[in-house]
Write an enzyme that holds these catalytic residues in place. Sequence first.
Site, PDB file in Angstrom:
ATOM      1  N   GLU A 189      -0.956  -0.478  -8.021  1.00 30.01           N
ATOM      2  CA  GLU A 189      -2.213  -0.852  -7.168  1.00 30.01           C
ATOM      3  C   GLU A 189      -3.027  -2.136  -7.148  1.00 30.01           C
ATOM      4  O   GLU A 189      -3.679  -2.534  -6.467  1.00 30.01           O
ATOM      5  CB  GLU A 189      -3.092   0.473  -7.709  1.00 30.01           C
ATOM      6  N   ARG A 193      -3.514  -3.955  -3.806  1.00 31.84           N
ATOM      7  CA  ARG A 193      -4.940  -3.788  -3.347  1.00 31.84           C
ATOM      8  C   ARG A 193      -5.754  -5.283  -3.756  1.00 31.84           C
ATOM      9  O   ARG A 193      -6.409  -5.816  -2.706  1.00 31.84           O
ATOM     10  CB  ARG A 193      -5.883  -2.873  -4.077  1.00 31.84           C
ATOM     11  N   ASP A 321       8.608   5.017  -1.290  1.00 29.63           N
ATOM     12  CA  ASP A 321       8.346   4.610   0.214  1.00 29.63           C
ATOM     13  C   ASP A 321       8.342   3.052   0.373  1.00 29.63           C
ATOM     14  O   ASP A 321       9.341   2.456   1.251  1.00 29.63           O
ATOM     15  CB  ASP A 321       6.928   5.213   0.701  1.00 29.63           C
ATOM     16  N   GLU A 454      -1.219   6.229   6.876  1.00 24.15           N
ATOM     17  CA  GLU A 454       0.301   5.906   7.260  1.00 24.15           C
ATOM     18  C   GLU A 454       0.723   6.264   8.578  1.00 24.15           C
ATOM     19  O   GLU A 454       1.411   5.767   9.484  1.00 24.15           O
ATOM     20  CB  GLU A 454       1.292   6.816   6.612  1.00 24.15           C
TER      21      GLU A 454
END
Length: 588
Positions: A189, A193, A321, A454
């Site tokens: 993360e 980010r 993913d 998404e």
Amino acid sequence: MARGRSSSSSSNKWRYLNPAYYLKRPKRLATLFILFVCISFFVWDRQTLVREHQVEISKLNEEVKMLQNMLEEMKTTYGDVGAKVEIREADTPPKKVIKDDPIDIQRRERVKEAMLHAWTSYETYAWGQDELQPQTKNGVNSFGGLGATLVDSLDTLFIMGLKEQFQKARDWVANSLDFNKDYEASVFETTIRVVGGLLSAYDLSGDHVFLDKARDIADRLLPAWDTPSGIPYNIINLAHGNAHNPSWTGGDSILADSGTEQLEFIALSQRTGDQKYQLKVERVIAELNKTFPDDGLLPIYISPTRGTTSHATISFGAMGDSFYEYLLKVWIQGNRTASLLPYREMWDKSMKGLQSLVRKSTPSSYAYICEKTGSSLTHKMDELACFAPGMLALGSIGYDVEESKKYLSLAEELAWTCYNFYQSTPTKLAGENYFFNAGEDMSVGTSWNILRPETVESLFYLWRITGNKTYQEWGWNIFQAFEKNSRIESGYVGLKDVNTGDKDNMMQSFFLAETLKYLYLLFSPTSIISLDEWVFNTEAHPLKIVTRQQHLNWGSSEYVNKEASLEKRKAMIRLHGRKERQSHVVRD
């Protein structure tokens, strides 16, 4: 006598004006004629030059007016985006210019206004904190107090031309952003980010404060890769550098969390000239490539000690993913050169594996991607997996015509399914995941919606690649559903249940970083953040494409040992520096 001489002198002067004087003197007449012709030619030449000059000025004035009109049109078209102008090489063919649609302009402005509403709410109630809780009008530090929403939003503000807001955020980064936190941060993360957000802001603005901050936080994350296999631990203390994995994984690292730092760290090495970041993250892919299966599908857990996968679920949703996404995007980031073919080859294998997981519902034939454990399929698809249609569309460019059509067709089928995740609920917002049972098509499983991006991400890619405006219409419908159900006076919130519309109390940072950015670009000219020049990380932060020519020797011990060799050289330099300082102390 004096008066007489004066009169005679005067008459002598005036005789030169008498034509008879010249008729008696042919040579002087010829001289006078030549002088007259020269003067006439000179005057005519000056007048001609003046006329030509006036014509040129007139033409230049017309061109200036034309350029001013073009500039005004560009301002209207690009919505005051502060984009850099780049000189195109002479041998590069000009790209087709698509005229901006008035409806697109109107919709783009609506999305921009939504961004302003979200940003102003964050600025008012949670400035400098990680995320806003709109219902209670306060901020929370979900990521250790790294200003996640602010950093995540930098490039969105820049792209939308919100210059005043961008500058204020930039000043906060320069003066207040501090990474020396005694906080157990997610490597994944924080990378996508914070590192990604800062690097994107640097690539767009050229402001080195963003690059310096990106390097600072990346240096704090690097010890996570110090494992026997090079597969990183997924949690690290930003102040002390202690790294470990979450207790609930049984000591394993997560596939997506370990294979989704390559874009950011390669970009950081390219921008700084320091190869240590790139070597760390590429060793992960080199390790996985050693035992990469023919179907390209990896379970979601990997041992950081052995570098091998465990018997776990295979998923294109949560925890799997973006690993597959980055195999493709690292190849694109390096400008699709032959030297990066190992990435593309791994991705090609994975896409064959993805096709083996695709099934169709009954009675409506919705295509969906199953999850797999061992040889057993689970007929469940996360909304997170709705990034896949966009990835397939983007990757279809690298195939021959027939293969490209096949992958693009699959992308379009999956996008239709993802769009119906939204359309199938009372609120027209998608749940977190869906189950597919025979004869029942789709049914929502986990029913919350947390403003995820998404599906609109895939609609953006499909519109850019196919030009089909249907995807814009679908995106607009989703945007209107967010406006109807998630917008409140103090920001945007998710839904606890997409069936009832009950609201939660969180404005996720990715709503500003991804959802609104992709919606804005969905209604923008294709020249804004061109896919020929930029690649998006998994948090929708665009990074400049930079051609890479160095070959990847993943199969050799030389590549694996290169990182250790680099660290050894740096250790020797540090040791030499200490000796130098000690010798100075002795001499003093």
